[in-house]
Write a protein that holds these residues in place. Structure first.
Motif, PDB file in Angstrom:
ATOM      1  N   PRO A 140       1.685 -62.069 -14.028  1.00  0.00           N
ATOM      2  CA  PRO A 140       0.890 -61.321 -14.678  1.00  0.00           C
ATOM      3  C   PRO A 140       1.268 -59.855 -15.270  1.00  0.00           C
ATOM      4  CG  PRO A 140      -0.249 -62.105 -12.621  1.00  0.00           C
ATOM      5  CD  PRO A 140       0.544 -62.306 -12.595  1.00  0.00           C
ATOM      6  N   ALA A 141       0.300 -59.281 -16.605  1.00  0.00           N
ATOM      7  CA  ALA A 141       1.176 -58.117 -16.324  1.00  0.00           C
ATOM      8  C   ALA A 141       0.998 -56.949 -15.791  1.00  0.00           C
ATOM      9  CB  ALA A 141       0.433 -57.823 -17.526  1.00  0.00           C
ATOM     10  N   SER A 142      -0.735 -57.319 -14.836  1.00  0.00           N
ATOM     11  CA  SER A 142      -0.379 -56.473 -13.934  1.00  0.00           C
ATOM     12  C   SER A 142       0.199 -56.161 -12.682  1.00  0.00           C
ATOM     13  CB  SER A 142      -1.586 -56.777 -12.746  1.00  0.00           C
ATOM     14  OG  SER A 142      -2.439 -57.570 -12.097  1.00  0.00           O
ATOM     15  N   VAL A 143       1.224 -57.891 -12.167  1.00  0.00           N
ATOM     16  CA  VAL A 143       2.083 -57.871 -11.607  1.00  0.00           C
ATOM     17  C   VAL A 143       3.957 -56.541 -11.686  1.00  0.00           C
ATOM     18  CG1 VAL A 143       3.538 -58.504 -10.438  1.00  0.00           C
ATOM     19  CG2 VAL A 143       1.111 -59.740  -9.881  1.00  0.00           C
ATOM     20  N   LEU A 144       3.351 -57.102 -12.885  1.00  0.00           N
ATOM     21  CA  LEU A 144       5.026 -56.634 -13.579  1.00  0.00           C
ATOM     22  C   LEU A 144       5.014 -55.294 -13.589  1.00  0.00           C
ATOM     23  CD1 LEU A 144       6.170 -58.835 -16.440  1.00  0.00           C
ATOM     24  CD2 LEU A 144       6.849 -58.813 -14.371  1.00  0.00           C
ATOM     25  N   LEU A 145       3.230 -54.713 -14.394  1.00  0.00           N
ATOM     26  CA  LEU A 145       3.565 -53.405 -14.056  1.00  0.00           C
ATOM     27  C   LEU A 145       3.299 -52.329 -12.744  1.00  0.00           C
ATOM     28  CD1 LEU A 145       0.806 -52.438 -17.132  1.00  0.00           C
ATOM     29  CD2 LEU A 145       2.886 -52.170 -17.174  1.00  0.00           C
ATOM     30  N   SER A 146       2.945 -52.843 -11.656  1.00  0.00           N
ATOM     31  CA  SER A 146       2.379 -52.688 -10.835  1.00  0.00           C
ATOM     32  C   SER A 146       4.388 -52.021 -10.026  1.00  0.00           C
ATOM     33  CB  SER A 146       2.324 -52.695  -9.587  1.00  0.00           C
ATOM     34  OG  SER A 146       2.083 -52.705  -7.828  1.00  0.00           O
ATOM     35  N   THR A 147       5.348 -53.452 -10.729  1.00  0.00           N
ATOM     36  CA  THR A 147       6.289 -52.776 -10.214  1.00  0.00           C
ATOM     37  C   THR A 147       6.881 -52.063 -10.447  1.00  0.00           C
ATOM     38  OG1 THR A 147       6.066 -55.901  -9.868  1.00  0.00           O
ATOM     39  CG2 THR A 147       8.032 -55.066  -9.677  1.00  0.00           C
ATOM     40  N   ALA A 148       7.442 -51.898 -11.481  1.00  0.00           N
ATOM     41  CA  ALA A 148       7.714 -51.271 -12.559  1.00  0.00           C
ATOM     42  C   ALA A 148       6.775 -49.397 -12.434  1.00  0.00           C
ATOM     43  CB  ALA A 148       6.814 -50.988 -14.200  1.00  0.00           C
ATOM     44  N   ARG A 149       6.158 -49.455 -11.866  1.00  0.00           N
ATOM     45  CA  ARG A 149       5.166 -48.188 -11.232  1.00  0.00           C
ATOM     46  C   ARG A 149       6.546 -48.176  -9.991  1.00  0.00           C
ATOM     47  NH1 ARG A 149       0.654 -49.693 -15.177  1.00  0.00           N
ATOM     48  NH2 ARG A 149       0.599 -48.266 -16.279  1.00  0.00           N
ATOM     49  N   THR A 150       5.972 -49.043  -9.121  1.00  0.00           N
ATOM     50  CA  THR A 150       6.205 -48.441  -7.355  1.00  0.00           C
ATOM     51  C   THR A 150       6.989 -49.483  -6.898  1.00  0.00           C
ATOM     52  OG1 THR A 150       3.349 -49.165  -6.874  1.00  0.00           O
ATOM     53  CG2 THR A 150       5.149 -49.560  -5.214  1.00  0.00           C
ATOM     54  N   ASP A 151       8.049 -50.387  -7.474  1.00  0.00           N
ATOM     55  CA  ASP A 151       8.781 -50.294  -6.907  1.00  0.00           C
ATOM     56  C   ASP A 151      10.426 -50.252  -7.743  1.00  0.00           C
ATOM     57  OD1 ASP A 151       7.741 -52.587  -4.826  1.00  0.00           O
ATOM     58  OD2 ASP A 151       7.651 -53.762  -6.228  1.00  0.00           O
ATOM     59  N   VAL A 152      10.429 -50.309  -8.701  1.00  0.00           N
ATOM     60  CA  VAL A 152      11.505 -49.751 -10.094  1.00  0.00           C
ATOM     61  C   VAL A 152      11.635 -47.988  -9.430  1.00  0.00           C
ATOM     62  CG1 VAL A 152      12.159 -49.172 -11.782  1.00  0.00           C
ATOM     63  CG2 VAL A 152      11.399 -51.657 -11.432  1.00  0.00           C
ATOM     64  N   PRO A 153      11.135 -47.086  -9.367  1.00  0.00           N
ATOM     65  CA  PRO A 153      12.195 -46.175  -8.873  1.00  0.00           C
ATOM     66  C   PRO A 153      11.980 -46.248  -7.654  1.00  0.00           C
ATOM     67  CG  PRO A 153       9.485 -45.720  -9.661  1.00  0.00           C
ATOM     68  CD  PRO A 153       9.395 -47.630  -9.124  1.00  0.00           C
ATOM     69  N   VAL A 154      11.660 -47.311  -7.160  1.00  0.00           N
ATOM     70  CA  VAL A 154      12.757 -46.511  -5.243  1.00  0.00           C
ATOM     71  C   VAL A 154      14.085 -47.531  -5.624  1.00  0.00           C
ATOM     72  CG1 VAL A 154      12.885 -48.353  -2.813  1.00  0.00           C
ATOM     73  CG2 VAL A 154      10.902 -47.585  -3.943  1.00  0.00           C
ATOM     74  N   LEU A 155      13.597 -48.191  -6.291  1.00  0.00           N
ATOM     75  CA  LEU A 155      15.059 -49.064  -6.810  1.00  0.00           C
ATOM     76  C   LEU A 155      16.512 -48.384  -7.446  1.00  0.00           C
ATOM     77  CD1 LEU A 155      17.011 -51.808  -6.664  1.00  0.00           C
ATOM     78  CD2 LEU A 155      15.791 -52.744  -9.186  1.00  0.00           C
ATOM     79  N   CYS A 156      15.186 -47.665  -7.978  1.00  0.00           N
ATOM     80  CA  CYS A 156      16.912 -46.707  -9.156  1.00  0.00           C
ATOM     81  C   CYS A 156      17.478 -45.890  -8.062  1.00  0.00           C
ATOM     82  CB  CYS A 156      15.485 -45.940 -10.376  1.00  0.00           C
ATOM     83  SG  CYS A 156      16.464 -45.155 -11.025  1.00  0.00           S
ATOM     84  N   GLU A 157      16.236 -45.130  -6.764  1.00  0.00           N
ATOM     85  CA  GLU A 157      16.728 -44.260  -6.520  1.00  0.00           C
ATOM     86  C   GLU A 157      18.109 -44.816  -5.752  1.00  0.00           C
ATOM     87  OE1 GLU A 157      16.492 -41.128  -5.755  1.00  0.00           O
ATOM     88  OE2 GLU A 157      15.330 -41.155  -7.699  1.00  0.00           O
ATOM     89  N   ALA A 158      18.074 -46.120  -4.234  1.00  0.00           N
ATOM     90  CA  ALA A 158      19.148 -46.883  -4.037  1.00  0.00           C
ATOM     91  C   ALA A 158      20.277 -46.746  -4.581  1.00  0.00           C
ATOM     92  CB  ALA A 158      18.031 -48.201  -3.145  1.00  0.00           C
ATOM     93  N   ALA A 159      19.626 -47.129  -6.129  1.00  0.00           N
ATOM     94  CA  ALA A 159      21.348 -47.955  -6.644  1.00  0.00           C
ATOM     95  C   ALA A 159      22.392 -46.578  -6.831  1.00  0.00           C
ATOM     96  CB  ALA A 159      20.938 -48.193  -8.408  1.00  0.00           C
ATOM     97  N   LEU A 160      21.404 -44.912  -7.453  1.00  0.00           N
ATOM     98  CA  LEU A 160      21.729 -44.049  -7.027  1.00  0.00           C
ATOM     99  C   LEU A 160      22.498 -43.980  -6.422  1.00  0.00           C
ATOM    100  CD1 LEU A 160      19.063 -41.751  -9.020  1.00  0.00           C
ATOM    101  CD2 LEU A 160      21.231 -42.364  -9.987  1.00  0.00           C
ATOM    102  N   ARG A 161      22.244 -43.991  -5.194  1.00  0.00           N
ATOM    103  CA  ARG A 161      22.706 -43.760  -4.000  1.00  0.00           C
ATOM    104  C   ARG A 161      24.690 -44.540  -3.536  1.00  0.00           C
ATOM    105  NH1 ARG A 161      17.444 -43.446  -2.113  1.00  0.00           N
ATOM    106  NH2 ARG A 161      17.496 -45.498  -1.182  1.00  0.00           N
ATOM    107  N   MET A 162      24.077 -45.666  -3.653  1.00  0.00           N
ATOM    108  CA  MET A 162      25.413 -47.054  -4.082  1.00  0.00           C
ATOM    109  C   MET A 162      25.819 -46.619  -5.011  1.00  0.00           C
ATOM    110  SD  MET A 162      22.384 -49.397  -3.187  1.00  0.00           S
ATOM    111  CE  MET A 162      23.684 -51.048  -3.768  1.00  0.00           C
ATOM    112  N   ARG A 163      25.506 -45.604  -6.360  1.00  0.00           N
ATOM    113  CA  ARG A 163      26.409 -45.540  -7.141  1.00  0.00           C
ATOM    114  C   ARG A 163      27.176 -44.162  -6.868  1.00  0.00           C
ATOM    115  NH1 ARG A 163      30.375 -45.116  -9.945  1.00  0.00           N
ATOM    116  NH2 ARG A 163      30.307 -45.353 -12.637  1.00  0.00           N
TER     117      ARG A 163
END
Length: 109
Positions: A82-105
């Protein structure tokens, strides 16, 4: 020639940033945001799948197997998420993943 881990992480970072732009733009229709986020999550999953375990081990708090499995789920059963799950993932999980990827990079050079 296969992409390097640095290039894969750059791909992850680009997709994360784009997702954050999509969800922050109030002028975009919800259906467009849903489709765009879905495609970028597939991009992320594909890039993560190619990262060596030695690289992902540096960020053990990220559920890498689940991130990698996203492409399979979103391409094989696109209507099951559902769109609600994708949007929740985008708002909650993606910023965390982005920060981890920045550190890894930063560690990859």
């Amino acid at each position: 020639m296969s992409p390097t881990p640095q290039e894969r992480l750059d791909d992850v970072l680009l997709a994360c940033r784009r997702i954050q732009e999509y969800v922050a733009d109030p002028t975009l229709p919800e259906t467009v945001v849903h489709d765009a986020v879905r495609m970028r999550l597939i991009d992320i999953a594909s890039s993560v799948r190619s990262l060596p375990p030695a690289v992902t081990a540096r960020e053990p708090a990220i559920p890498w197997a689940q991130v990698s499995a996203l492409a399979e789920r979103l391409t094989r059963r696109p209507c099951d998420t559902p769109a609600s799950v994708l949007l929740s993932t985008a708002r909650t999980d993606v910023p965390v993943l982005c920060e981890a990827a920045l550190r890894m990079r930063a560690r990859c050079g």
